[in-house]
Design a protein around this motif. Structure first.
Motif, PDB file in Angstrom:
ATOM      1  N   LEU A 104       0.826  -1.215   0.000  1.00 54.97           N
ATOM      2  CA  LEU A 104       0.000   0.000   0.000  1.00 54.97           C
ATOM      3  C   LEU A 104       0.858   1.262   0.000  1.00 54.97           C
ATOM      4  CD1 LEU A 104      -2.856  -0.984   2.483  1.00 54.97           C
ATOM      5  CD2 LEU A 104      -2.950  -0.844  -0.002  1.00 54.97           C
ATOM      6  N   GLY A 105       2.060   1.200   0.574  1.00 48.57           N
ATOM      7  CA  GLY A 105       2.952   2.362   0.587  1.00 48.57           C
ATOM      8  C   GLY A 105       3.346   2.807  -0.807  1.00 48.57           C
ATOM      9  N   PRO A 106       3.987   1.936  -1.606  1.00 49.40           N
ATOM     10  CA  PRO A 106       4.378   2.368  -2.951  1.00 49.40           C
ATOM     11  C   PRO A 106       3.212   2.655  -3.884  1.00 49.40           C
ATOM     12  CG  PRO A 106       4.885   0.047  -2.596  1.00 49.40           C
ATOM     13  CD  PRO A 106       4.555   0.621  -1.261  1.00 49.40           C
ATOM     14  N   VAL A 107       2.082   1.952  -3.712  1.00 45.59           N
ATOM     15  CA  VAL A 107       0.968   2.219  -4.620  1.00 45.59           C
ATOM     16  C   VAL A 107       0.367   3.593  -4.337  1.00 45.59           C
ATOM     17  CG1 VAL A 107      -1.053   1.286  -3.379  1.00 45.59           C
ATOM     18  CG2 VAL A 107      -0.911   1.056  -5.851  1.00 45.59           C
ATOM     19  N   MET A 108       0.355   4.011  -3.080  1.00 47.70           N
ATOM     20  CA  MET A 108      -0.106   5.358  -2.767  1.00 47.70           C
ATOM     21  C   MET A 108       0.886   6.405  -3.286  1.00 47.70           C
ATOM     22  SD  MET A 108      -3.062   5.313  -1.394  1.00 47.70           S
ATOM     23  CE  MET A 108      -3.399   3.974  -2.550  1.00 47.70           C
ATOM     24  N   LEU A 109       2.181   6.075  -3.233  1.00 46.39           N
ATOM     25  CA  LEU A 109       3.194   6.968  -3.790  1.00 46.39           C
ATOM     26  C   LEU A 109       2.987   7.133  -5.291  1.00 46.39           C
ATOM     27  CD1 LEU A 109       5.846   8.586  -3.427  1.00 46.39           C
ATOM     28  CD2 LEU A 109       7.084   6.449  -3.870  1.00 46.39           C
ATOM     29  N   SER A 110       2.665   6.035  -5.955  1.00 45.11           N
ATOM     30  CA  SER A 110       2.401   6.092  -7.392  1.00 45.11           C
ATOM     31  C   SER A 110       1.194   6.967  -7.686  1.00 45.11           C
ATOM     32  CB  SER A 110       2.169   4.681  -7.941  1.00 45.11           C
ATOM     33  OG  SER A 110       1.909   4.709  -9.324  1.00 45.11           O
ATOM     34  N   LYS A 118      -3.491   6.495 -17.251  1.00 45.26           N
ATOM     35  CA  LYS A 118      -2.973   5.134 -17.190  1.00 45.26           C
ATOM     36  C   LYS A 118      -2.441   4.781 -15.805  1.00 45.26           C
ATOM     37  CE  LYS A 118      -1.824   4.480 -22.067  1.00 45.26           C
ATOM     38  NZ  LYS A 118      -0.752   4.178 -23.049  1.00 45.26           N
ATOM     39  N   VAL A 119      -1.724   5.746 -15.202  1.00 45.26           N
ATOM     40  CA  VAL A 119      -1.217   5.514 -13.847  1.00 45.26           C
ATOM     41  C   VAL A 119      -2.366   5.374 -12.865  1.00 45.26           C
ATOM     42  CG1 VAL A 119       0.074   6.534 -11.946  1.00 45.26           C
ATOM     43  CG2 VAL A 119       0.999   6.628 -14.256  1.00 45.26           C
ATOM     44  N   ARG A 120      -3.384   6.257 -12.968  1.00 44.10           N
ATOM     45  CA  ARG A 120      -4.526   6.216 -12.047  1.00 44.10           C
ATOM     46  C   ARG A 120      -5.274   4.893 -12.149  1.00 44.10           C
ATOM     47  NH1 ARG A 120      -2.767  10.386  -9.032  1.00 44.10           N
ATOM     48  NH2 ARG A 120      -2.414  12.244 -10.302  1.00 44.10           N
ATOM     49  N   VAL A 121      -5.539   4.477 -13.386  1.00 38.33           N
ATOM     50  CA  VAL A 121      -6.241   3.205 -13.584  1.00 38.33           C
ATOM     51  C   VAL A 121      -5.366   2.043 -13.124  1.00 38.33           C
ATOM     52  CG1 VAL A 121      -7.240   1.648 -15.304  1.00 38.33           C
ATOM     53  CG2 VAL A 121      -7.634   4.113 -15.482  1.00 38.33           C
ATOM     54  N   GLY A 122      -4.054   2.161 -13.391  1.00 38.27           N
ATOM     55  CA  GLY A 122      -3.135   1.118 -12.957  1.00 38.27           C
ATOM     56  C   GLY A 122      -3.120   0.947 -11.454  1.00 38.27           C
ATOM     57  N   VAL A 123      -3.192   2.047 -10.718  1.00 34.61           N
ATOM     58  CA  VAL A 123      -3.242   1.991  -9.255  1.00 34.61           C
ATOM     59  C   VAL A 123      -4.469   1.221  -8.788  1.00 34.61           C
ATOM     60  CG1 VAL A 123      -3.614   3.391  -7.186  1.00 34.61           C
ATOM     61  CG2 VAL A 123      -1.874   4.062  -8.837  1.00 34.61           C
ATOM     62  N   ALA A 239       7.053   2.651  -8.599  1.00 36.73           N
ATOM     63  CA  ALA A 239       6.176   2.347  -7.467  1.00 36.73           C
ATOM     64  C   ALA A 239       5.028   1.429  -7.887  1.00 36.73           C
ATOM     65  CB  ALA A 239       5.626   3.643  -6.872  1.00 36.73           C
ATOM     66  N   LEU A 240       4.476   1.675  -9.077  1.00 32.70           N
ATOM     67  CA  LEU A 240       3.377   0.844  -9.553  1.00 32.70           C
ATOM     68  C   LEU A 240       3.860  -0.548  -9.934  1.00 32.70           C
ATOM     69  CD1 LEU A 240       0.385   0.807 -10.095  1.00 32.70           C
ATOM     70  CD2 LEU A 240       0.803   1.744 -12.366  1.00 32.70           C
ATOM     71  N   LEU A 241       5.073  -0.640 -10.468  1.00 35.60           N
ATOM     72  CA  LEU A 241       5.616  -1.941 -10.853  1.00 35.60           C
ATOM     73  C   LEU A 241       5.915  -2.834  -9.650  1.00 35.60           C
ATOM     74  CD1 LEU A 241       8.031  -1.072 -13.802  1.00 35.60           C
ATOM     75  CD2 LEU A 241       5.966  -2.456 -13.903  1.00 35.60           C
ATOM     76  N   THR A 242       5.958  -2.248  -8.450  1.00 39.12           N
ATOM     77  CA  THR A 242       6.163  -3.082  -7.264  1.00 39.12           C
ATOM     78  C   THR A 242       4.968  -3.992  -7.004  1.00 39.12           C
ATOM     79  OG1 THR A 242       5.338  -1.283  -5.844  1.00 39.12           O
ATOM     80  CG2 THR A 242       7.731  -1.469  -6.111  1.00 39.12           C
ATOM     81  N   SER A 243       3.868  -3.778  -7.733  1.00 41.30           N
ATOM     82  CA  SER A 243       2.741  -4.711  -7.629  1.00 41.30           C
ATOM     83  C   SER A 243       3.132  -6.097  -8.119  1.00 41.30           C
ATOM     84  CB  SER A 243       1.533  -4.198  -8.424  1.00 41.30           C
ATOM     85  OG  SER A 243       1.857  -4.038  -9.796  1.00 41.30           O
ATOM     86  N   LEU A 278      -0.050  -1.282 -17.898  1.00 44.83           N
ATOM     87  CA  LEU A 278      -0.311   0.162 -17.959  1.00 44.83           C
ATOM     88  C   LEU A 278       0.919   0.952 -17.533  1.00 44.83           C
ATOM     89  CD1 LEU A 278      -3.921   0.233 -16.477  1.00 44.83           C
ATOM     90  CD2 LEU A 278      -3.286   0.854 -18.806  1.00 44.83           C
ATOM     91  N   ALA A 279       1.597   0.479 -16.498  1.00 43.82           N
ATOM     92  CA  ALA A 279       2.768   1.192 -15.982  1.00 43.82           C
ATOM     93  C   ALA A 279       3.904   1.211 -16.994  1.00 43.82           C
ATOM     94  CB  ALA A 279       3.251   0.558 -14.684  1.00 43.82           C
ATOM     95  N   THR A 280       4.124   0.089 -17.667  1.00 43.01           N
ATOM     96  CA  THR A 280       5.245   0.006 -18.592  1.00 43.01           C
ATOM     97  C   THR A 280       4.991   0.775 -19.881  1.00 43.01           C
ATOM     98  OG1 THR A 280       4.347  -2.085 -19.440  1.00 43.01           O
ATOM     99  CG2 THR A 280       6.053  -2.205 -17.754  1.00 43.01           C
ATOM    100  N   ARG A 281       3.745   1.160 -20.114  1.00 39.15           N
ATOM    101  CA  ARG A 281       3.433   1.927 -21.318  1.00 39.15           C
ATOM    102  C   ARG A 281       3.205   3.400 -21.028  1.00 39.15           C
ATOM    103  NH1 ARG A 281       2.651  -3.059 -22.142  1.00 39.15           N
ATOM    104  NH2 ARG A 281       2.623  -4.053 -24.186  1.00 39.15           N
ATOM    105  N   THR A 282       3.432   3.784 -19.767  1.00 39.04           N
ATOM    106  CA  THR A 282       3.272   5.188 -19.393  1.00 39.04           C
ATOM    107  C   THR A 282       4.600   5.915 -19.545  1.00 39.04           C
ATOM    108  OG1 THR A 282       1.562   4.609 -17.804  1.00 39.04           O
ATOM    109  CG2 THR A 282       2.606   6.742 -17.519  1.00 39.04           C
ATOM    110  N   ARG A 283       4.588   7.038 -20.192  1.00 40.32           N
ATOM    111  CA  ARG A 283       5.801   7.836 -20.347  1.00 40.32           C
ATOM    112  C   ARG A 283       5.578   9.225 -19.783  1.00 40.32           C
ATOM    113  NH1 ARG A 283       7.324   3.628 -20.870  1.00 40.32           N
ATOM    114  NH2 ARG A 283       8.412   2.604 -22.578  1.00 40.32           N
ATOM    115  N   GLU A 284       6.347   9.574 -18.763  1.00 39.33           N
ATOM    116  CA  GLU A 284       6.206  10.911 -18.174  1.00 39.33           C
ATOM    117  C   GLU A 284       7.199  11.847 -18.831  1.00 39.33           C
ATOM    118  OE1 GLU A 284       6.352  10.975 -13.994  1.00 39.33           O
ATOM    119  OE2 GLU A 284       5.106   9.231 -13.735  1.00 39.33           O
ATOM    120  N   SER A 285       6.854  13.126 -18.861  1.00 37.96           N
ATOM    121  CA  SER A 285       7.752  14.117 -19.439  1.00 37.96           C
ATOM    122  C   SER A 285       8.974  14.272 -18.554  1.00 37.96           C
ATOM    123  CB  SER A 285       7.045  15.460 -19.561  1.00 37.96           C
ATOM    124  OG  SER A 285       6.614  15.905 -18.303  1.00 37.96           O
TER     125      SER A 285
END
Length: 292
Positions: A104-110, A118-123, A239-243, A278-285
């Motif tokens: 729950l710690g890393p997923v909340m960080l994500s 994509k990140v929101r849905v991934g969470v 953080a999301l990939l820690t799932s 979803l996490a692996t296809r997300t690209r942040e600026s």
């Protein structure tokens, strides 16, 4: 390796490395559980980092300026605190449940640091998946279970701090060096946990080998791999990939412990797989560490 760049750019590299790290880490956890029969959980946690510190310091011989020493020191305290309370948690509740609570710690960080739908849905997918895999059936009426749940949640807080600091350490290119200094710092701070419970390990060659295996499998190899990944991808994605960790604990249980998963656990694994996709296809600026 000619195909390494292609593997990484395809989005497979980070999940593959983290799954490998998770498998190694859970093998180390199985050695730790064996030691719990002879030594307290706190003493095992201390020994894990003390042994890891010796291995890493001899291997890397880190040289970090005194004015920058606080970064790996605080990083190490977050790392060791996370694992000490996690060991206390798994000494009271099942491993899968503790992993789910800690996650729950890393997923909340994500959720806080991520950008885009994509990140929101991934969470959401990750939370549902982890819940289905291992958080159903916790009996908080038992005081021991309540303490186990508390330690699991506290481990999640330290895990989030570890990710933030680890990202900075990885970005500075001092991952393994900082890990060695951090493990040494944690071993010094948590030395009281080793007195007098660690004595049986020092007097028994078999237990000493088990402790060495715990240090290598639970700290040295997986965290060096994690820090490498942290330097490659955004904080929220990592953080999301820690799932992958709760899901991997399910797969390791199937392969090593012959634990047949329930329908809910299988569905949970599917949810986690979607979150990872979803996490692996997300690209942040930008490529610099996230500022928290």
């Amino acid at each position: 390796m000619p195909d390494s760049k292609k593997l990484w750019s395809s989005g497979v590299g980070a999940p593959l490395i983290l799954m490998t790290a998770a498998v190694i880490q859970y093998i180390g956890a199985s050695f730790a559980v064996t030691l719990f029969e002879q030594v307290s959980a706190g003493a095992v946690a201390w020994g894990r980092f003390a042994f890891a510190a010796v291995i890493l310091l001899v291997w890397k011989r880190p040289r970090i300026a005194l004015k920058k020493l606080w970064i790996p020191a605080v990083f190490g305290l977050a790392l060791t605190s996370m694992n000490v309370v996690f060991y206390l948690s798994i000494s009271k509740i099942p491993l899968g449940t503790a992993v789910a609570l800690e996650f729950l710690g890393p997923v909340m960080l994500s959720a806080v640091t991520g950008r885009g739908w994509k990140v929101r849905v991934g969470v959401v997918f990750a939370l549902v998946g982890v819940f289905l895999i291992s958080w159903i059936g916790v009996d908080t009426a038992d005081p021991q279970i309540r303490w186990g749940v508390f330690y699991g949640l506290l481990a999640g807080v330290f895990w989030a701090v570890y990710i933030v600091l680890g990202k900075r350490v990885a970005w500075n290119g001092s991952g393994a060096n900082a890990l060695g200094i951090g493990c040494a710092t944690g071993a010094i701070v948590f030395l009281p946990l080793a007195i007098p419970d660690f004595q049986p390990v020092l007097l028994d060659g078999k237990l000493l080998l088990f402790m060495l295996a715990v240090a290598l499998c639970s700290t040295v190899m997986p965290y060096v791999m994690e820090l490498y990944v942290m330097g490659k991808i955004p904080t929220s994605n990592y953080a999301l990939l820690t799932s992958l960790y709760p899901a991997t604990s399910l797969l390791v249980g199937m392969a090593i412990l012959r634990q047949i998963p329930t329908v809910g656990e299988v569905v949970g694994l599917v949810f986690v797989s979607v979150a990872v996709a979803l996490a692996t296809r997300t690209r942040e600026s930008g490529s610099s560490p996230s500022k928290i």
